[in-house]
Design a protein around this motif. Structure first.
Motif, PDB file in Angstrom:
ATOM      1  N   VAL A  45       0.831  -1.200   0.000  1.00 31.55           N
ATOM      2  CA  VAL A  45       0.000   0.000   0.000  1.00 31.55           C
ATOM      3  C   VAL A  45       0.869   1.255   0.000  1.00 31.55           C
ATOM      4  CG1 VAL A  45      -1.789   1.235   1.278  1.00 31.55           C
ATOM      5  CG2 VAL A  45      -1.812  -1.258   1.200  1.00 31.55           C
ATOM      6  N   GLU A  46       2.005   1.215   0.685  1.00 30.04           N
ATOM      7  CA  GLU A  46       2.868   2.397   0.749  1.00 30.04           C
ATOM      8  C   GLU A  46       3.528   2.721  -0.593  1.00 30.04           C
ATOM      9  OE1 GLU A  46       5.351  -1.140   1.966  1.00 30.04           O
ATOM     10  OE2 GLU A  46       3.403  -0.398   2.548  1.00 30.04           O
ATOM     11  N   GLN A  47       3.468   1.804  -1.561  1.00 27.78           N
ATOM     12  CA  GLN A  47       4.082   2.049  -2.860  1.00 27.78           C
ATOM     13  C   GLN A  47       3.084   2.573  -3.894  1.00 27.78           C
ATOM     14  OE1 GLN A  47       5.918  -1.630  -4.008  1.00 27.78           O
ATOM     15  NE2 GLN A  47       7.642  -1.356  -2.629  1.00 27.78           N
ATOM     16  N   GLU A  48       1.827   2.668  -3.553  1.00 28.32           N
ATOM     17  CA  GLU A  48       0.832   3.140  -4.510  1.00 28.32           C
ATOM     18  C   GLU A  48       1.110   4.592  -4.872  1.00 28.32           C
ATOM     19  OE1 GLU A  48      -3.028   2.399  -2.907  1.00 28.32           O
ATOM     20  OE2 GLU A  48      -2.856   0.250  -3.216  1.00 28.32           O
ATOM     21  N   GLY A  49       0.930   4.918  -6.144  1.00 24.50           N
ATOM     22  CA  GLY A  49       1.142   6.275  -6.620  1.00 24.50           C
ATOM     23  C   GLY A  49       2.547   6.515  -7.136  1.00 24.50           C
ATOM     24  N   ARG A  50       3.455   5.582  -6.935  1.00 26.82           N
ATOM     25  CA  ARG A  50       4.826   5.729  -7.446  1.00 26.82           C
ATOM     26  C   ARG A  50       4.973   4.915  -8.724  1.00 26.82           C
ATOM     27  NH1 ARG A  50       8.121   4.796  -1.837  1.00 26.82           N
ATOM     28  NH2 ARG A  50       7.183   6.498  -0.681  1.00 26.82           N
ATOM     29  N   ASP A  51       5.972   5.241  -9.497  1.00 23.28           N
ATOM     30  CA  ASP A  51       6.184   4.567 -10.777  1.00 23.28           C
ATOM     31  C   ASP A  51       7.217   3.445 -10.615  1.00 23.28           C
ATOM     32  OD1 ASP A  51       6.079   3.915 -13.440  1.00 23.28           O
ATOM     33  OD2 ASP A  51       7.523   5.452 -14.035  1.00 23.28           O
ATOM     34  N   TYR A  52       6.728   2.230 -10.576  1.00 20.38           N
ATOM     35  CA  TYR A  52       7.610   1.066 -10.499  1.00 20.38           C
ATOM     36  C   TYR A  52       7.521   0.221 -11.761  1.00 20.38           C
ATOM     37  CZ  TYR A  52       8.126   2.014  -5.543  1.00 20.38           C
ATOM     38  OH  TYR A  52       8.413   2.600  -4.343  1.00 20.38           O
ATOM     39  N   THR A  53       7.005   0.786 -12.828  1.00 24.26           N
ATOM     40  CA  THR A  53       6.807   0.011 -14.055  1.00 24.26           C
ATOM     41  C   THR A  53       8.122  -0.411 -14.690  1.00 24.26           C
ATOM     42  OG1 THR A  53       6.648   2.069 -15.323  1.00 24.26           O
ATOM     43  CG2 THR A  53       4.584   1.075 -14.558  1.00 24.26           C
ATOM     44  N   GLY A  54       9.227   0.262 -14.432  1.00 20.72           N
ATOM     45  CA  GLY A  54      10.504  -0.109 -15.023  1.00 20.72           C
ATOM     46  C   GLY A  54      11.226  -1.222 -14.278  1.00 20.72           C
ATOM     47  N   LEU A  55      10.744  -1.576 -13.096  1.00 20.36           N
ATOM     48  CA  LEU A  55      11.400  -2.616 -12.304  1.00 20.36           C
ATOM     49  C   LEU A  55      10.831  -3.996 -12.634  1.00 20.36           C
ATOM     50  CD1 LEU A  55      11.459  -0.853  -8.827  1.00 20.36           C
ATOM     51  CD2 LEU A  55      13.334  -1.097 -10.443  1.00 20.36           C
ATOM     52  N   PRO A  56      11.649  -5.036 -12.530  1.00 14.23           N
ATOM     53  CA  PRO A  56      11.129  -6.389 -12.771  1.00 14.23           C
ATOM     54  C   PRO A  56      10.222  -6.816 -11.613  1.00 14.23           C
ATOM     55  CG  PRO A  56      13.408  -6.507 -12.054  1.00 14.23           C
ATOM     56  CD  PRO A  56      13.089  -5.049 -12.249  1.00 14.23           C
ATOM     57  N   PRO A  57       9.290  -7.716 -11.894  1.00 18.65           N
ATOM     58  CA  PRO A  57       8.416  -8.173 -10.810  1.00 18.65           C
ATOM     59  C   PRO A  57       9.205  -9.001  -9.792  1.00 18.65           C
ATOM     60  CG  PRO A  57       7.937  -9.342 -12.847  1.00 18.65           C
ATOM     61  CD  PRO A  57       8.951  -8.302 -13.169  1.00 18.65           C
ATOM     62  N   ALA A  58       8.744  -8.988  -8.562  1.00 16.16           N
ATOM     63  CA  ALA A  58       9.388  -9.754  -7.494  1.00 16.16           C
ATOM     64  C   ALA A  58       8.323 -10.496  -6.696  1.00 16.16           C
ATOM     65  CB  ALA A  58      10.169  -8.829  -6.580  1.00 16.16           C
TER      66      ALA A  58
END
Length: 112
Positions: free
Chosen positions: A81-94
């Motif tokens: 939940v704390e990561q919502e609103g940030r752009d993590y689309t360039g990172l690989p899934p974990a």
């Protein structure tokens, strides 16, 4: 004949009295090992042998598999939940898995 009947009656009564007078066997001593010696034994056996645990594990992993498919389809999705609103689309899934107890400390995993 009456002496024979008296003798048989006396022997029968003596056998009955002797049977009642025999000492009883001592009860077996209590086990030397107690449940306190192995506090997690029954929990470990339940995890290793119960159908209920196996069904619950299958259900949890099936739900995780479905969530993983939905998450991989949406590159902006995040479970934190704390990561919502940030752009993590360039990172690989974990995938984060807490493998401390159920996956890594069983006797089967120690066999190598």
């Amino acid at each position: 004949m009456s002496v024979l009947r008296s003798a048989i009656g006396f022997l029968a009564a003596a056998c009955l009295i002797a049977a009642c007078a025999t000492p009883r066997a001592e009860p077996p001593p209590p086990p030397t090992s107690s449940r306190a010696d192995h506090p997690t034994l029954y929990a470990t056996l339940w995890v290793q042998t119960s159908a209920e645990y196996r069904a619950a594990a299958w259900q949890a992993y099936a739900a995780a598999r479905e969530s993983l498919h939905r998450a991989l389809a949406d590159p902006a999705w995040t479970a934190a939940v704390e990561q919502e609103g940030r752009d993590y689309t360039g990172l690989p899934p974990a995938v984060v898995l807490d493998a401390t107890r159920p996956c890594s400390t069983t006797p089967r995993s120690r066999r190598g």
